[in-house]
Design a protein around this motif. Structure first.
Motif, short mmCIF file in Angstrom:
data_model
loop_
_atom_site.label_atom_id
_atom_site.label_comp_id
_atom_site.label_asym_id
_atom_site.label_seq_id
_atom_site.Cartn_x
_atom_site.Cartn_y
_atom_site.Cartn_z
N UNK A 102 0.69 -1.46 -0.11
CA UNK A 102 -0.08 0.13 0.11
C UNK A 102 1.12 1.57 0.13
N UNK A 103 0.69 2.45 -0.47
CA UNK A 103 0.99 3.63 -0.08
C UNK A 103 1.26 4.37 1.27
N UNK A 104 0.09 3.28 1.88
CA UNK A 104 0.12 4.32 3.04
C UNK A 104 0.38 3.49 4.44
N UNK A 105 1.56 3.19 4.66
CA UNK A 105 2.22 2.10 5.81
C UNK A 105 1.80 2.55 7.03
N UNK A 106 0.93 3.59 7.51
CA UNK A 106 0.62 4.16 8.35
C UNK A 106 -0.80 2.77 9.17
N UNK A 107 0.65 2.61 10.09
CA UNK A 107 -0.39 1.41 11.64
C UNK A 107 -0.46 0.27 11.07
N UNK A 108 0.39 -0.47 9.98
CA UNK A 108 1.07 -1.65 9.69
C UNK A 108 2.01 -2.41 10.16
N UNK A 109 1.84 -3.37 10.93
CA UNK A 109 3.11 -4.35 12.02
C UNK A 109 3.50 -5.13 10.95
N UNK A 110 3.07 -6.09 10.36
CA UNK A 110 3.40 -6.79 9.88
C UNK A 110 2.80 -7.61 7.96
N UNK A 111 3.82 -7.72 8.11
CA UNK A 111 3.38 -8.82 5.97
C UNK A 111 2.98 -10.32 6.27
N UNK A 112 2.39 -10.71 5.55
CA UNK A 112 2.48 -12.31 5.10
C UNK A 112 2.34 -11.74 3.92
N UNK A 113 3.03 -13.44 2.99
CA UNK A 113 3.42 -13.54 1.94
C UNK A 113 2.88 -14.87 1.95
N UNK A 126 10.29 -12.54 -9.00
CA UNK A 126 11.55 -11.54 -7.95
C UNK A 126 11.33 -10.19 -7.92
N UNK A 127 10.47 -10.00 -8.38
CA UNK A 127 10.12 -8.02 -8.88
C UNK A 127 9.12 -8.28 -7.65
N UNK A 128 8.49 -9.24 -7.55
CA UNK A 128 6.85 -8.76 -6.29
C UNK A 128 7.70 -8.91 -5.48
N UNK A 129 8.37 -10.28 -4.47
CA UNK A 129 9.34 -10.26 -4.13
C UNK A 129 9.48 -8.90 -3.52
N UNK A 130 11.03 -9.14 -4.49
CA UNK A 130 12.09 -7.76 -3.79
C UNK A 130 10.97 -6.20 -3.89
N UNK A 131 9.68 -6.06 -4.05
CA UNK A 131 9.25 -5.03 -4.02
C UNK A 131 8.58 -5.18 -2.20
N UNK A 132 7.88 -6.27 -1.82
CA UNK A 132 8.00 -6.20 -0.76
C UNK A 132 9.19 -6.22 0.30
N UNK A 133 10.22 -6.59 -0.41
CA UNK A 133 11.38 -6.51 0.85
C UNK A 133 11.71 -4.95 0.86
N UNK A 134 11.30 -4.42 -0.03
CA UNK A 134 12.03 -3.07 -0.20
C UNK A 134 11.53 -1.97 0.71
N UNK A 135 9.78 -2.81 0.56
CA UNK A 135 8.60 -1.81 1.22
C UNK A 135 8.73 -2.06 2.94
N UNK A 136 8.65 -3.18 3.11
CA UNK A 136 9.38 -3.53 5.12
C UNK A 136 10.84 -3.28 5.36
N UNK A 137 11.35 -3.25 4.45
CA UNK A 137 12.64 -2.46 5.40
C UNK A 137 12.25 -1.31 5.49
N UNK A 138 12.08 -0.59 4.49
CA UNK A 138 11.78 0.88 4.19
C UNK A 138 10.78 1.31 4.97
N UNK A 140 9.96 -0.60 8.38
CA UNK A 140 10.68 -1.14 9.29
C UNK A 140 9.47 -1.86 9.85
N UNK A 141 8.69 -2.89 8.59
CA UNK A 141 8.03 -3.69 9.14
C UNK A 141 8.20 -4.41 8.68
N UNK A 142 8.09 -5.67 9.42
CA UNK A 142 9.01 -7.57 9.59
C UNK A 142 7.92 -7.70 8.34
N UNK A 143 8.49 -8.40 6.76
CA UNK A 143 7.94 -9.18 5.98
C UNK A 143 7.79 -10.64 6.54
N UNK A 144 6.75 -11.56 6.61
CA UNK A 144 7.10 -13.16 6.21
C UNK A 144 6.27 -13.75 5.27
#
Length: 323
Positions: A102-113, A126-138, A140-144
């Protein structure tokens, strides 16, 4: 092989290590490298990069609790294994279904893939995975990533979130869940793994050991043997491949369509009607699928057909579909 290892370790009166035996952690790290191309940090370090779990379902259900999440929103796939939502609800968290960051990460604490996905067998690029990894790191949200079907690619080769071409040089902010249930036909053993960011793995381990979530010693021995042996995994994979080919051909012969299903152990079937109508049709043939609505509103026009039945039952379904 698993049964022999389990029996040989049967005299285990003491408490098993929540961290996992040295042998198990080394075998797990070697399996990740050999089968998935993933190199984890030192599995024997003070901050461990891989630990055993009591299957994967309890880990998925407890992940928000184990990470100490108390408020906020968990992102899960649009069509998803129900336990992601159950785990969030048990921790008092909100749930949002989305297949894109999402464009707005407010309140997001965890992502499940989930790739390959249950129920639909979709594999993230690979592009989808990289996008999620970068989003989570940017943010501070763990991506599992739930990767329990990672060794069962059919039309494509699934990639792990922890692979260097996705994660880069380290696994900061990223975790992956794996299981022996399907690849080793060991669902009854309750044998799973968590790997990735050593800081996050340590946090999960610390809480688990205080909760008494310990994988029994004999099961750890069986896991060690299973993770070191590729032959039984490859043999079971070929059994699944044969079932998939026979059942898919029969489903298509009826005029139904199979969407996604490029990996994993399920066929995501639709006749472009409400899923319960399809369930009724298949039930009339003595075949019981799972209605797609169980996995979210976006699944309401599909059913999930599993390849986990015996060859005999798969062949009976094929005969009924093509009669």
């Amino acid at each position: 092989m698993l049964r022999a290892a389990l029996a040989a370790a049967g005299d285990s009166p003491g408490y098993p290590p929540a961290l996992g035996t040295r042998e198990l952690r080394e075998a797990a790290a070697a399996w990740l490298r050999r089968r998935l191309g993933v190199t984890v940090a030192d599995p024997l370090a003070g901050d461990p990069s891989v630990i055993p779990t009591i299957g994967s379902k309890e880990l998925v259900a407890l992940m928000p609790t184990l990470l100490g999440l108390r408020e906020g929103t968990v992102l899960i796939p649009e069509v998803a294994y129900p336990t992601y939502e159950v785990g969030a609800v048990l921790s008092g968290l909100a749930v949002r279904r989305t297949d894109t960051p999402p464009d707005d990460a407010a309140g997001v604490v965890l992502v499940w893939l989930n790739s390959p996905g249950n129920p639909h067998g979709r594999v993230l690029s690979d592009d989808e995975l990289r996008t999620w990894a970068a989003w989570g790191r940017a943010h501070g949200v763990p991506v599992v990533a739930d990767e329990c079907y990672a060794t069962l690619g059919w039309d494509v080769q699934p990639r792990s979130l922890l692979h260097p071409e996705v994660a880069g040089e380290d696994h900061t902010g990223l975790l992956a869940v794996h299981s022996l249930s399907k690849q080793s036909t060991a669902a009854g053993y309750r044998a799973g793994l968590l790997s990735g960011d050593p800081g996050l793995v340590r946090q999960v381990w610390e809480v688990r050991r205080h909760l008494g979530l310990l994988v029994p010693g004999p099961v750890q021995a069986a896991m060690t043997a299973a993770l070191a042996d590729d032959a039984h995994v490859d043999a079971q994979r070929e059994r699944y491949r044969g079932r998939r080919e026979r059942l898919a051909a029969a489903v298509r012969a009826t005029g139904a369509r199979i969407d996604h299903s490029e990996a994993g152990l399920y066929l995501w079937v639709t006749r472009d009607e409400d899923c319960w109508t399809t369930v009724d049709w298949l039930a009339g043939l003595g075949i019981v699928p799972a209605p797609g609505s169980f996995y979210g509103p976006a699944g309401s026009r599909h059913v999930r057909m599993a390849l986990t039945a015996t060859d005999e039952r798969i062949d009976a379904a094929v005969q009924r579909l093509t009669a």
